[in-house]
Design a protein around this motif. Structure first.
Motif, mmCIF file in Angstrom:
data_model
loop_
_atom_site.group_PDB
_atom_site.id
_atom_site.type_symbol
_atom_site.label_atom_id
_atom_site.label_comp_id
_atom_site.label_asym_id
_atom_site.label_seq_id
_atom_site.Cartn_x
_atom_site.Cartn_y
_atom_site.Cartn_z
ATOM 1 N N TYR A 217 2.396 -17.396 5.032
ATOM 2 C CA TYR A 217 3.051 -16.761 3.649
ATOM 3 C C TYR A 217 3.995 -17.530 3.084
ATOM 4 N N MET A 218 4.537 -18.814 3.676
ATOM 5 C CA MET A 218 5.518 -19.448 2.822
ATOM 6 C C MET A 218 5.158 -19.883 1.626
ATOM 7 N N GLU B 73 -7.537 -33.298 -3.851
ATOM 8 C CA GLU B 73 -7.907 -31.913 -4.448
ATOM 9 C C GLU B 73 -6.925 -31.663 -5.468
ATOM 10 N N ALA B 74 -5.679 -32.034 -5.403
ATOM 11 C CA ALA B 74 -4.629 -31.673 -6.352
ATOM 12 C C ALA B 74 -4.866 -32.293 -7.691
ATOM 13 N N ASN C 219 2.091 -26.038 -1.649
ATOM 14 C CA ASN C 219 1.052 -25.535 -0.979
ATOM 15 C C ASN C 219 0.118 -26.534 -0.086
ATOM 16 N N ALA C 220 0.166 -27.910 -0.491
ATOM 17 C CA ALA C 220 -0.244 -28.649 0.311
ATOM 18 C C ALA C 220 0.389 -28.904 1.592
ATOM 19 N N ILE C 221 1.818 -28.895 1.410
ATOM 20 C CA ILE C 221 2.798 -28.794 2.893
ATOM 21 C C ILE C 221 2.658 -27.811 3.560
ATOM 22 N N VAL C 222 2.192 -26.648 2.958
ATOM 23 C CA VAL C 222 2.026 -25.445 3.914
ATOM 24 C C VAL C 222 0.672 -25.530 4.667
ATOM 25 N N ASP C 223 -0.382 -26.197 3.912
ATOM 26 C CA ASP C 223 -1.634 -26.456 4.376
ATOM 27 C C ASP C 223 -1.567 -27.246 5.684
ATOM 28 N N ILE C 224 -0.849 -28.237 5.569
ATOM 29 C CA ILE C 224 -0.731 -29.339 6.562
ATOM 30 C C ILE C 224 0.114 -28.895 7.957
#
Lengths: 306, 300
Positions: free
Chosen positions: A235-236, A11-12, A290-295
């Motif tokens: 919120y990160m 997606e990125a 953002n990907a890391i936060v989602d995971i």
């Protein structure tokens, strides 16, 4: 899980392409040129310069060339700092920003969560009220107010820390920038943690745990902390974005040789390739984070299905 | 049974009584809001600040761009209440003129954001399905673009005019608004009372007007109040970097920037604008919190 991560990475790609395209065309159609100065150059010289940077080719060809170079990790030559490539400039500045930013980020999360948890456990006592009103102050005090105030108190009056400079990142040079950058996020994390902690502590499974006779600290650490972390983790992403954006101001105030300062200087100098390079790099960092936060969120919250 | 005339009359009477005694959502909210001391005090302070940013520059004997070479860096006194700046301009007037610009940018920026965000979010939530998914995908892409950096580029390259700044920062901030409104619309669409209205033959337009808009309006109001301070912050951020309003006009951000340059010799040049800005932001935050508590349907 693996599928979810893969989907997130795929997606990125379009996002990245859009970012590169937008910043490229924004630069190309901006009025003024990085080579214009008081002294008008002879047309032959301008032609040579344009040829050197490929500016004489059709715009679309420039775009495809730039795109292929960026994909290979080459951000091109700087227009203003003649003998440097954008990659060199960025790789000199990035470690400085990364060091301050990561320390500020970790400090904000750890300290904010700790303070918020304590406030939640002592809900509606003087401790809670004083912590939360301090947090409110932290939220309304922007970094460009806080940082000069910090300098005024700790450098000018008390003389504990230097008012600016970097000196290869020794600790006393880092204290004030890190504080100035992270207070807003300490406060925000504290407020979020307090709110969600109170909600979790009032839920049924905590009552069950207490009726089983578990000790309070065990309940908080073992049962309450993880579900209470959900809004903190979500919120990160915004906090990370905010810290990077804030670095522009903090690095300007403290005179640090980081990405934010590099960017502002590049914008003032109309150094197109450098501005584009930094924008793309920051966008890339946003997307990755953002990907890391989602995971991470998928890991913490069992309700999220992927 | 219901068609019985007596029953109908009783029902009419009952509903009449209801209308007399019942309180609307907004009346309810107002009462709750009035009970919130912090929010009410903030409202009064904010009103006073607004009044003085309008009136003080008109009434003062100094103009905001009057330079006085015999009064550089003068400390606060009876003549210059807040002292003077490095060009001998009266800081009292400049603080309020700056406040005018900051508040104006804040409110207008928030307005731009609210309008775009509400329309986008409501459309996405109300239409639903594929359109909704596509619109949300676009939103996600926009989320990962470093807008602050693009705004800086925009402002340095295309000139520093205040209109552009409004539009640019308004255009950043609508993303959250759109998300919130969309979520609210989506959850409202599935609610029983909307279905009930639908079943009893209320037209689509009336459902939107009577049920959707009032219910979304609450959250929009809360969020708009919280948007204004963040818009003020964004404008100050740009002004602080020297990219916002241009001399001799000023804003709180620009004043702070000047003040932080001279704080070693003239701390009041930093102190007064900073105090006004922080108080204003405090007030907006407390009002926003108060509105949220007053309008939160969960609280009822």
């Amino acid at each position: 899980m693996f599928k979810f991560i893969l989907k997130r990475v795929l997606e990125a790609i379009p996002t990245m392409l859009i970012l590169i395209t937008v910043s490229f065309f924004l630069m190309r159609f901006a009025p003024g040129s990085p080579f214009s100065s008081e002294r008008t150059l002879p047309p032959q010289v301008m032609e040579n310069i344009n040829a050197k940077y490929g500016l004489d080719k059709p715009v679309f060809e420039q775009y495809t060339t730039y795109l292929t170079n960026v994909i290979q990790g080459d951000l091109g030559p700087s227009f203003k700092y003649k003998d440097f490539t954008v990659n060199e400039l960025v790789s000199a500045a990035l470690p400085v920003s990364a060091k301050i930013g990561s320390v500020a980020f970790v400090f904000a999360v750890v300290f904010g969560v700790a303070v918020g948890t304590i406030a939640a456990l002592r809900q509606n006592t003087w401790l809670d009220y004083s912590v939360m009103s301090t947090a409110m102050l932290g939220i309304v005090m922007p970094s460009f107010v806080l940082a000069p105030v910090l300098i005024y108190i700790f450098s000018i009056n008390l003389g504990w820390f230097p008012a600016g400079g970097w000196l290869d990142g020794s600790i006393q040079y880092m204290v004030l920038p890190v504080l100035g950058m992270s207070m807003l996020y300490v406060a925000t994390f504290a407020r979020i943690t307090r709110g969600s902690m109170i909600e979790v502590l009032n839920s049924n499974f905590i009552r069950t745990a207490r009726s089983k006779g578990l000790s309070y600290s065990y309940i908080v650490l073992r049962h309450a902390l993880k579900p209470a972390m959900l809004p903190v983790v979500s919120y990160m992403g915004p906090a990370f974005v905010g810290i990077i954006t804030g670095s522009v101001v903090i690095e300007t105030i403290f005179g640090l040789p980081g990405i934010g300062k590099l960017f502002v200087n590049a914008a003032f100098n109309r150094d197109y390739s450098l501005v584009m390079g930094v924008t793309i790099l920051i966008g890339f960092l946003f997307i990755v984070f953002n990907a890391i936060v989602d995971i991470l969120l998928a890991y913490v919250d069992p309700k999220i299905r992927y | 049974m219901l068609t019985n005339k007596q029953n109908l009359d009783a029902l009419d009477k009952f509903s009449e009584n209801l209308e007399i005694e019942g309180r609307s959502l907004w009346q309810d909210a107002r009462i709750r809001f009035m009970r919130n001391k912090a929010a009410m005090v903030s409202l009064v302070i904010l009103f006073l600040i607004t009044l003085s940013v309008i009136l003080v520059p008109m009434l003062s004997e100094f103009a905001f761009d009057d330079t006085d070479w015999y009064a550089l860096h003068e400390a606060p006194s009876a003549v210059h209440l807040f002292g003077t700046d490095s060009l001998g301009r009266d800081l009292f007037v400049r603080t309020f003129i700056g406040g005018r610009i900051s508040l104006m940018v804040g409110v207008l920026g928030a307005l731009v954001a609210v309008v775009i965000g509400t329309v986008y979010g409501a459309t996405s939530g109300f239409i639903g399905g594929k359109t909704d998914r596509a619109m949300m995908r676009i939103l996600e892409i926009l989320y990962s673009i470093p807008f602050m950096f693009l705004v800086i580029v925009l402002v340095t390259f295309f000139g520093r005019n205040i209109i552009l700044i409004f539009v640019a920062i308004g255009a950043i901030a609508w993303l959250d608004m759109a998300r919130i409104v969309r979520g609210q619309t989506l959850s409202l669409r599935g609610k029983e009372f909307i279905e009930a209205a639908h079943v009893s033959g209320v037209s689509k337009w009336n459902i939107i007007r009577r049920h959707i808009i009032p219910n979304v309006l609450g959250i929009v109001a809360v969020y708009s109040t919280l948007l204004v301070p963040s818009m003020i912050l964004t404008e100050s951020f740009l002004s602080f970097l020297g990219l916002g309003v241009q001399e001799p006009m000023t804003s709180w951000g620009a004043l702070l920037q000047e003040g932080s340059q001279t704080m070693e010799v003239a701390i009041w040049q930093l102190g007064f604008p900073a105090a006004f800005m922080v108080i204003t932001l405090f007030c907006f935050n407390y009002i926003g919190d108060g509105l949220r508590d007053a309008l939160d349907p969960k609280d009822r």
